[in-house]
Design a protein around this motif. Structure first.
Motif, PDB file in Angstrom:
ATOM      1  N   ASP A   1       0.170   0.740  -6.504  1.00  0.00           N
ATOM      2  CA  ASP A   1      -0.643   0.050  -7.505  1.00  0.00           C
ATOM      3  C   ASP A   1       0.165  -0.329  -8.743  1.00  0.00           C
ATOM      4  O   ASP A   1      -0.412  -0.722  -9.757  1.00  0.00           O
ATOM      5  CB  ASP A   1      -1.822   0.936  -7.954  1.00  0.00           C
ATOM      6  CG  ASP A   1      -2.981   0.855  -6.980  1.00  0.00           C
ATOM      7  OD1 ASP A   1      -2.912   0.071  -6.021  1.00  0.00           O
ATOM      8  OD2 ASP A   1      -3.962   1.596  -7.185  1.00  0.00           O
TER       9      ASP A   1
ATOM     10  N   HIS B   1      -2.332  -3.395  -2.541  1.00  0.00           N
ATOM     11  CA  HIS B   1      -3.503  -4.231  -2.279  1.00  0.00           C
ATOM     12  C   HIS B   1      -3.049  -5.680  -2.235  1.00  0.00           C
ATOM     13  O   HIS B   1      -2.353  -6.135  -3.133  1.00  0.00           O
ATOM     14  CB  HIS B   1      -4.559  -4.061  -3.382  1.00  0.00           C
ATOM     15  CG  HIS B   1      -4.989  -2.632  -3.571  1.00  0.00           C
ATOM     16  ND1 HIS B   1      -5.976  -2.042  -2.823  1.00  0.00           N
ATOM     17  CD2 HIS B   1      -4.517  -1.664  -4.402  1.00  0.00           C
ATOM     18  CE1 HIS B   1      -6.117  -0.778  -3.187  1.00  0.00           C
ATOM     19  NE2 HIS B   1      -5.230  -0.515  -4.148  1.00  0.00           N
TER      20      HIS B   1
ATOM     21  N   ASP C   1      -7.988   6.037  -3.558  1.00  0.00           N
ATOM     22  CA  ASP C   1      -7.879   5.023  -2.493  1.00  0.00           C
ATOM     23  C   ASP C   1      -6.501   5.038  -1.819  1.00  0.00           C
ATOM     24  O   ASP C   1      -6.231   4.213  -0.951  1.00  0.00           O
ATOM     25  CB  ASP C   1      -8.205   3.614  -3.031  1.00  0.00           C
ATOM     26  CG  ASP C   1      -7.321   3.200  -4.183  1.00  0.00           C
ATOM     27  OD1 ASP C   1      -6.987   4.068  -5.018  1.00  0.00           O
ATOM     28  OD2 ASP C   1      -6.943   2.012  -4.267  1.00  0.00           O
ATOM     29  N   HIS C   2      -5.606   5.975  -2.204  1.00  0.00           N
ATOM     30  CA  HIS C   2      -4.250   5.965  -1.639  1.00  0.00           C
ATOM     31  C   HIS C   2      -3.862   7.194  -0.818  1.00  0.00           C
ATOM     32  O   HIS C   2      -3.159   7.055   0.185  1.00  0.00           O
ATOM     33  CB  HIS C   2      -3.223   5.734  -2.759  1.00  0.00           C
ATOM     34  CG  HIS C   2      -3.275   4.337  -3.284  1.00  0.00           C
ATOM     35  ND1 HIS C   2      -2.407   3.358  -2.884  1.00  0.00           N
ATOM     36  CD2 HIS C   2      -4.160   3.748  -4.125  1.00  0.00           C
ATOM     37  CE1 HIS C   2      -2.744   2.212  -3.469  1.00  0.00           C
ATOM     38  NE2 HIS C   2      -3.802   2.429  -4.231  1.00  0.00           N
TER      39      HIS C   2
END
Ligand code: ZN
Length: 273
Positions: free
Chosen positions: A152, A191, A75-76
């Motif tokens: 994260d 996030h 997701d990065h």
């Protein structure tokens, strides 16, 4: 996790775009940061979603000079390749380690290590190595704002999965302490919303992890001989059962730390205090 505006200027010279990948794991979606007003550094372009990549290019007025990744989870960093191709930007970060859930397409043109700096006419970003969530995780400190982009390592309103063997609970807690010692004014996470009280947020995470560790140790002591899968419901009563698979990974990270500390041991995947 709170909803976020799709696009926002969160500090002078820092803009945030939220990728359209909301989920139980990613909250409102991955935060992509644009640093600088003229020549732009993109931190964490996110997943390779065409609409999101176009949006990054449009919001940067096509002046992307550098692309940085905090780590190489899916997701990065997967958008890095297309964005680098479209912009000819320099790609900075640490290469993907072995293992699952790693984006092997990430190809830094400049490999960063602890203390390495990207200095431009407008800003200075310093790499802080923060293994734990991922062994190649870097946070970036923005010198003039005294902000830390945390990927994260620290996220807003929730805890992250520590997935062994690349994830390491002992390293994670040490890296949190290192970030706390930087005494930054705010954290810009991968996030969720900007975290305005870093010391309090980091203390909460460390406390929460150590509390969980105490629970793990108590469960192993009172139910000797269970597997990590069997221990999950004992230790994660507060967690959505849909997340039990991930909870088991974090539980494994805890027992491995306790094993390294000499407090528990395992035989054939069954744990004893
Ligand atoms: Zn993430």
């Amino acid at each position: 996790m709170r909803m976020l505006p799709a696009f926002a200027e969160i500090a002078p010279g820092v803009k945030r775009i939220v990728a359209p990948n909301p989920s139980i794991m990613t909250g409102p979606g991955t935060n992509t940061y644009l640093v600088g007003d003229n020549d732009i550094a993109v931190i964490d372009p996110g997943p390779a979603i065409a609409e999101h990549i176009e949006n990054i290019i449009e919001k940067s007025n096509t002046c992307i000079k550098w692309i940085l990744a905090t780590h190489t989870h899916p997701d990065h960093s997967p958008a890095v390749a297309s964005l680098a191709e479209a912009s000819n930007a320099e790609v900075l970060g640490m290469p993907a380690p072995e293992g699952r859930y790693q984006d092997k397409t990430f190809a830094p043109t400049r490999i960063l290590g602890a203390g390495d700096v990207l200095e431009t006419a407008e800003f200075r970003l310093e790499a802080v190595h923060t293994p734990g969530h991922a062994s190649n995780h870097l946070c970036y400190r923005h010198a003039s704002l005294n902000w830390l982009f945390t990927g994260d390592h620290v996220i807003d309103g929730s805890t992250v999965v520590i997935d062994p063997p690349d994830g390491d609970m002992k390293h994670y807690i040490e890296s949190l302490q290192r970030c706390k010692d930087l005494n930054v004014a705010a954290l810009a996470p991968g996030h969720g919303e900007v975290i305005e009280d870093p010391t309090r947020a980091i203390d909460w995470i460390i406390e929460h992890r150590l509390e969980r560790e105490t629970k793990v140790l108590a469960a192993v002591a009172s139910h000797p001989g269970l597997t990590t899968q069997e221990l999950v419901p004992q230790v994660y009563q507060d967690v959505d059962p849909r997340l039990y698979g991930w909870a088991e990974r974090s539980l494994l990270a805890h027992v491995l730390k306790l094993e390294a500390d000499g407090v528990v041991s395992s035989m054939d995947g069954r744990w004893h205090a």
